[in-house]
Design a protein around this motif. Structure first.
Motif, mmCIF file in Angstrom:
data_model
loop_
_atom_site.group_PDB
_atom_site.id
_atom_site.type_symbol
_atom_site.label_atom_id
_atom_site.label_comp_id
_atom_site.label_asym_id
_atom_site.label_seq_id
_atom_site.Cartn_x
_atom_site.Cartn_y
_atom_site.Cartn_z
ATOM 1 N N ALA A 57 26.743 104.840 -8.468
ATOM 2 C CA ALA A 57 26.242 105.489 -7.905
ATOM 3 C C ALA A 57 27.481 106.875 -7.545
ATOM 4 O O ALA A 57 25.964 108.184 -8.065
ATOM 5 C CB ALA A 57 26.051 105.015 -6.684
ATOM 6 N N SER A 102 30.560 95.775 -2.637
ATOM 7 C CA SER A 102 30.140 96.933 -2.225
ATOM 8 C C SER A 102 30.534 97.918 -2.755
ATOM 9 O O SER A 102 29.765 98.402 -3.348
ATOM 10 C CB SER A 102 30.260 96.203 -0.563
ATOM 11 N N PRO A 113 25.499 109.995 -3.608
ATOM 12 C CA PRO A 113 24.928 109.952 -2.448
ATOM 13 C C PRO A 113 25.876 109.077 -1.298
ATOM 14 O O PRO A 113 26.578 108.500 -1.083
ATOM 15 C CB PRO A 113 24.248 108.146 -3.335
ATOM 16 N N LEU A 114 25.046 108.739 0.215
ATOM 17 C CA LEU A 114 25.477 108.482 1.124
ATOM 18 C C LEU A 114 26.078 107.193 1.144
ATOM 19 O O LEU A 114 25.060 106.495 0.558
ATOM 20 C CB LEU A 114 24.648 108.505 1.870
ATOM 21 N N PRO A 115 26.913 106.957 1.692
ATOM 22 C CA PRO A 115 27.515 105.204 0.950
ATOM 23 C C PRO A 115 27.046 104.512 1.945
ATOM 24 O O PRO A 115 26.870 104.890 3.307
ATOM 25 C CB PRO A 115 28.547 105.584 1.081
ATOM 26 N N SER A 116 27.276 103.409 1.634
ATOM 27 C CA SER A 116 26.301 101.927 2.860
ATOM 28 C C SER A 116 27.620 101.037 1.883
ATOM 29 O O SER A 116 27.655 101.084 0.700
ATOM 30 C CB SER A 116 25.243 101.410 3.364
ATOM 31 N N TYR A 117 28.839 100.596 2.898
ATOM 32 C CA TYR A 117 29.308 99.114 2.244
ATOM 33 C C TYR A 117 29.344 98.292 3.114
ATOM 34 O O TYR A 117 28.986 97.720 4.103
ATOM 35 C CB TYR A 117 30.585 99.719 2.584
ATOM 36 N N LYS A 155 29.336 98.830 -6.078
ATOM 37 C CA LYS A 155 27.915 99.641 -6.135
ATOM 38 C C LYS A 155 28.453 101.345 -5.509
ATOM 39 O O LYS A 155 27.681 101.947 -6.357
ATOM 40 C CB LYS A 155 27.718 98.863 -5.438
ATOM 41 N N VAL A 156 29.165 101.341 -4.755
ATOM 42 C CA VAL A 156 29.263 103.281 -4.344
ATOM 43 C C VAL A 156 29.616 104.341 -5.189
ATOM 44 O O VAL A 156 28.634 105.400 -5.213
ATOM 45 C CB VAL A 156 30.046 102.660 -3.280
#
Lengths: 427, 191
Positions: A345, A338, A357-361, A341-342
Motif C-alpha cells: 500500500a 501483514s 497510508p496510515l498502517p495497521s498490522y 500488505k502495508v
C-alpha cells in the motif's frame, strides 16, 4: 479449499474496463506506470507481489524466487509428528501469474545495484526496478556454533526451512529406537518463529508416543532463559508428554557452543551431550542478499522505515518479513504477510507521489502441542512515533485455564489459519 | 439574554476549536490484515467463518461483543480489543461491502433433508428464506461453511460458553447433537 475460485474472482473484480481473458486489466508494455521487483517468494514476498497488483494493476510486478514451489515452514512440525505431508505444505506460483499478472521468475538474485536500480541474478539476467522489495527470510550464522555449518546440517538437521531438511529429521526420528535421546538446540533472540522449537518438541513427543517410543527423551538446550508462550507450553507438555521433555535454559548451561556433527555431540560450557537425533536451530540473521546489498546493520538485520518498510540505508529498496526490524512484531509468517500488505500500500502511494497510508498490522501465532490441543498468541499493532508497537490492553496469549473444548478449537483454528493464509497468498 | 449570548459564544468557540477527526487506517488497510485467518476479503477456507457480505450492523456488534467479552471466544476477543470503536466500524463496513460467495461443499443429503425439517419447525421465523435472510441482528447462514455452523451451534450448547443471544441458547438447547449437525448441513447446502 478456499471459496474463491477463478470464476468467483472474476465476479469480484467487476468494473475493470478492459479486461483480459482472466479478468485482470490488460496493459501493453509501456503502459505500466512503474515496476516493482520482489526478491523472495515466501510469506512476505509472495503476499507483497499479489497485493501490489491488487493495489494498482498498472504497476508491473516481477517476483524473483529461486525455488519452483514454496514449502511452508509453518505447520511443518506436523510432518515430524506424522500428522501431515510435505505436499500439503507446498504451493506453486502459477495462480499469482494467472490471476494477478505477477511475472514470476525462478532464479536467484545475487547482487543489487541500488543506485542504478538493477537486480542481477545467478543466471545472468538483469531486472531494472523503480522500487525493490527484499523478502529473503533468514540465513544461518554458520559456525557461530563452532562446527555447525551447511555440511553439519546434513547430519544434524536444522529443519528451519521446510523441505529436504524436514524429511531428513523425520527419517532420523523414524530410525531411532525407543529410549533414544533427541536434542533440540534452540537459538538466541531474535530468530524466525519464536515458539517453533517448543512446538517441535511437543510434536516430536507426539510422534514418539504414537510409535511405541514413549521412553525416549527430548532435551532442549536453550540459548535463552525464557521463551514464547512458555507457561502454556509447559502446561501442555506436562499434560500430554509428562517426563518426556526437559528444557535447559542458558543460565543452567543450556547454551550450545560447539557441535561435532559426525558424533552427534553438542558442547555447552560445562557439559558434553551425545544424542541419537540432534536438531540444531542455529543463530540467524537476515537472508544473504540483504547483507550483500548493504541493507543490514551490525547485528545482521535490516533497519527500515516502519511505515513504508523502506530501508534506512538504501533508498527505493524495501525490506519485509523475517529480515527486517519491524518494531515489536515477531518474526512470523503472519507478520510477514501483514507487513507485505502495508508495504504494498505504501509503495502504491509513493509511486503516485502520494503520502503512504496510515498502517495497521497484525500477528497471530498458533502452536499445536497435540492434534487436539492448540495455543496462540495474538497482537494488533500500530505505528507510534515511527515505531511499530502493540496496541495496549489487547492481544496476548491463550489463557492457562482454557477448557478442553477451547484447546481443541485452537488446534482446529491453527490448521485453518494455515489454509486461509496460504490461500490469501498463493490462490 | 446575557446567558444566551454567553452560551452562543461558548458554542462558537467550541466549534472553532473542534479537534480534527482522528486519522485512522483505511477500511482496506484494516480489513486486509484479517485475511490471514478469514481469507482474502473475508472469503475463508473452512471452518473459519465466511464474513464477506455479512450485515454491517451485525459485524459491528459482533466485534464489539468479542471485545467486551460479552461473546466468548478463543482468540477474537484478544484481536478485537486491538481496535477502537471507529476502527471496528471501519472493519464492519469493509467486510459488509464485500460480496458473499457460497462455496461448494460436500454434504450428506440425509442430514440436509432432516436439517430442512428442523429449520422449518424452529428457525425459519428469524432465519427466513432458508437462511439467506440477514439484517442487523440476524446473520446470513445460507452457504456458510458447515464446519463453522457446527462449531457455533456447539458453542450455544456448551454450558461453559455464555453466548450473548439468550434466545438462541434457549432455542438450540432443545436440540441434540445430531439435529445440530443436520441444521448445519442444511444451511451449508443453501446458496
Amino acid at each position: 479449499m478456499n471459496t474463491l475460485s477463478r470464476r468467483n474472482f472474476l465476479a469480484l473484480l467487476g468494473g475493470a474496463a478492459a479486461t483480459g481473458l482472466l479478468g485482470f486489466p490488460v496493459t501493453s508494455p509501456g503502459a505500466y506506470k512503474a515496476r516493482v521487483v520482489v526478491v523472495g517468494g515466501g510469506y512476505g514476498g509472495a503476499t507483497a507481489a499479489k497485493y501490489l497488483r491488487l493495489a494498482d494493476p498498472r504497476i508491473e510486478v516481477i517476483l524473483i524466487e529461486k525455488d519452483q514451489k514454496f514449502i511452508s515452514c509453518a505447520l511443518s512440525n506436523e510432518v515430524l509428528a506424522g500428522e501431515r505431508t510435505l505436499a500439503s505444505l507446498s504451493f506453486g506460483y502459477e495462480p499469482l501469474t494467472a490471476f494477478y499478472g505477477v511475472s514470476v521468475v525462478h532464479d536467484e538474485v545475487t547482487q543489487i545495484d541500488p543506485i542504478r536500480r538493477v537486480a542481477f541474478t545467478r543466471s545472468g539476467q538483469e531486472y531494472g526496478f523503480d522500487r525493490l522489495i527484499v523478502a529473503p527470510g533468514v540465513t544461518f550464522k554458520w559456525n557461530e556454533i563452532e562446527g555447525y555449518d551447511d555440511a553439519a546440517a546434513q547430519l544434524c538437521p536444522h529443519a528451519w526451512y521446510a523441505g529436504e531438511q524436514t524429511l531428513l529429521l523425520r527419517r532420523q526420528l523414524e530410525a531411532m529406537p525407543d529410549g533414544g535421546k533427541i536434542y533440540i538446540a534452540a537459538p538466541p533472540n531474535p530468530y524466525k518463529c519464536p515458539p517453533g522449537p517448543y512446538e517441535r518438541a511437543a510434536l516430536i513427543a507426539h510422534y514418539l508416543k504414537q510409535h511405541g517410543k514413549g521412553r525416549s527423551k527430548i532435551i532442549i538446550l536453550d540459548s535463552k532463559d525464557s521463551f514464547a508462550k512458555q507457561a502454556l507450553f509447559e502446561e501442555g507438555w506436562e499434560r500430554y508428554y509428562p517426563g518426556m521433555i526437559n528444557w535447559i535454559p542458558a543460565s543452567a548451561d543450556g547454551r550450545v557452543l560447539a557441535v561435532d556433527a559426525e558424533k552427534r555431540t553438542l558442547y555447552t560450557e560445562f557439559e558434553v551431550h551425545k544424542g541419537d537425533v540432534v536438531n540444531v536451530i542455529p543463530p540467524q540473521k537476515a537472508g544473504h542478499i540483504a547483507e550483500e546489498a548493504g541493507l543490514t546493520d551490525g547485528q545482521g538485520w535490516c533497519p527500515i522505515d516502519q511505515q513504508t518498510f523502506e530501508s534506512k540505508i538504501r533508498e527505493n529498496v524495501h525490506v519485509i518479513g523475517d529480515a527486517c526490524i519491524a518494531g515489536k512484531m515477531p518474526k512470523s509468517g503472519y507478520s510477514a504477510n501483514s507487513q507485505a500488505k502495508v508495504c504494498a500500500a505504501a509503495i502504491g502511494a509513493l509511486i503516485d507521489g502520494a503520502a503512504p497510508p496510515l498502517p495497521s498490522y497484525i500477528n497471530t501465532c498458533y502452536s499445536i502441542i497435540a492434534p487436539d490441543y492448540g495455543i496462540s498468541v495474538a497482537a494488533v499493532y500500530r505505528l507510534e512515533n515511527g515505531e511499530i508497537v502493540a496496541v495496549e490492553g489487547a492481544g496476548g496469549t491463550s489463557p492457562l485455564d482454557a477448557s478442553v473444548w477451547e484447546r481443541k478449537m485452537e488446534a482446529t483454528y491453527a490448521r485453518s489459519w494455515f489454509d486461509n493464509i496460504t490461500a490469501d497468498i498463493f490462490e | 439574554m446575557r446567558s444566551r449570548r454567553l452560551w452562543s459564544l461558548v458554542l462558537t468557540l467550541g466549534l472553532l476549536n473542534l479537534p480534527t477527526v482522528c486519522a485512522q487506517p483505511s477500511h482496506r488497510m484494516l480489513g486486509d490484515a484479517c485475511a490471514g485467518c478469514h481469507g482474502t476479503r473475508g472469503h475463508s477456507a473452512s471452518p473459519m467463518p465466511i464474513i464477506a457480505g455479512l450485515p454491517e450492523a451485525y459485524l459491528r456488534q459482533t466485534l464489539r461483543d468479542y471485545k467486551s467479552g460479552k461473546r466468548p471466544s478463543t482468540i477474537m476477543g484478544r484481536v478485537a480489543s486491538g481496535y477502537d470503536d471507529a476502527e471496528i466500524d471501519a472493519l464492519a463496513a469493509f467486510f459488509a461491502s464485500q460480496v458473499w460467495i457460497s462455496p461448494h461443499q460436500e454434504l450428506d443429503p440425509k442430514l440436509v433433508k432432516s436439517g430442512k425439517r428442523i429449520h422449518r419447525d424452529g428457525c425459519s421465523a428469524c432465519h427466513k428464506d432458508n437462511g439467506r435472510f440477514q439484517d442487523d441482528t440476524v446473520p446470513r447462514l445460507a452457504g456458510q461453511w458447515r464446519g463453522y455452523l457446527e462449531i457455533v451451534l456447539e458453542e450455544y450448547l456448551l454450558r461453559e460458553r455464555r453466548m450473548p443471544h439468550l434466545f438462541m441458547s434457549i432455542a438450540i438447547s432443545q436440540l441434540d447433537e445430531d439435529e445440530l449437525r443436520a441444521l448445519a448441513s442444511f444451511y451449508a447446502s443453501q446458496r
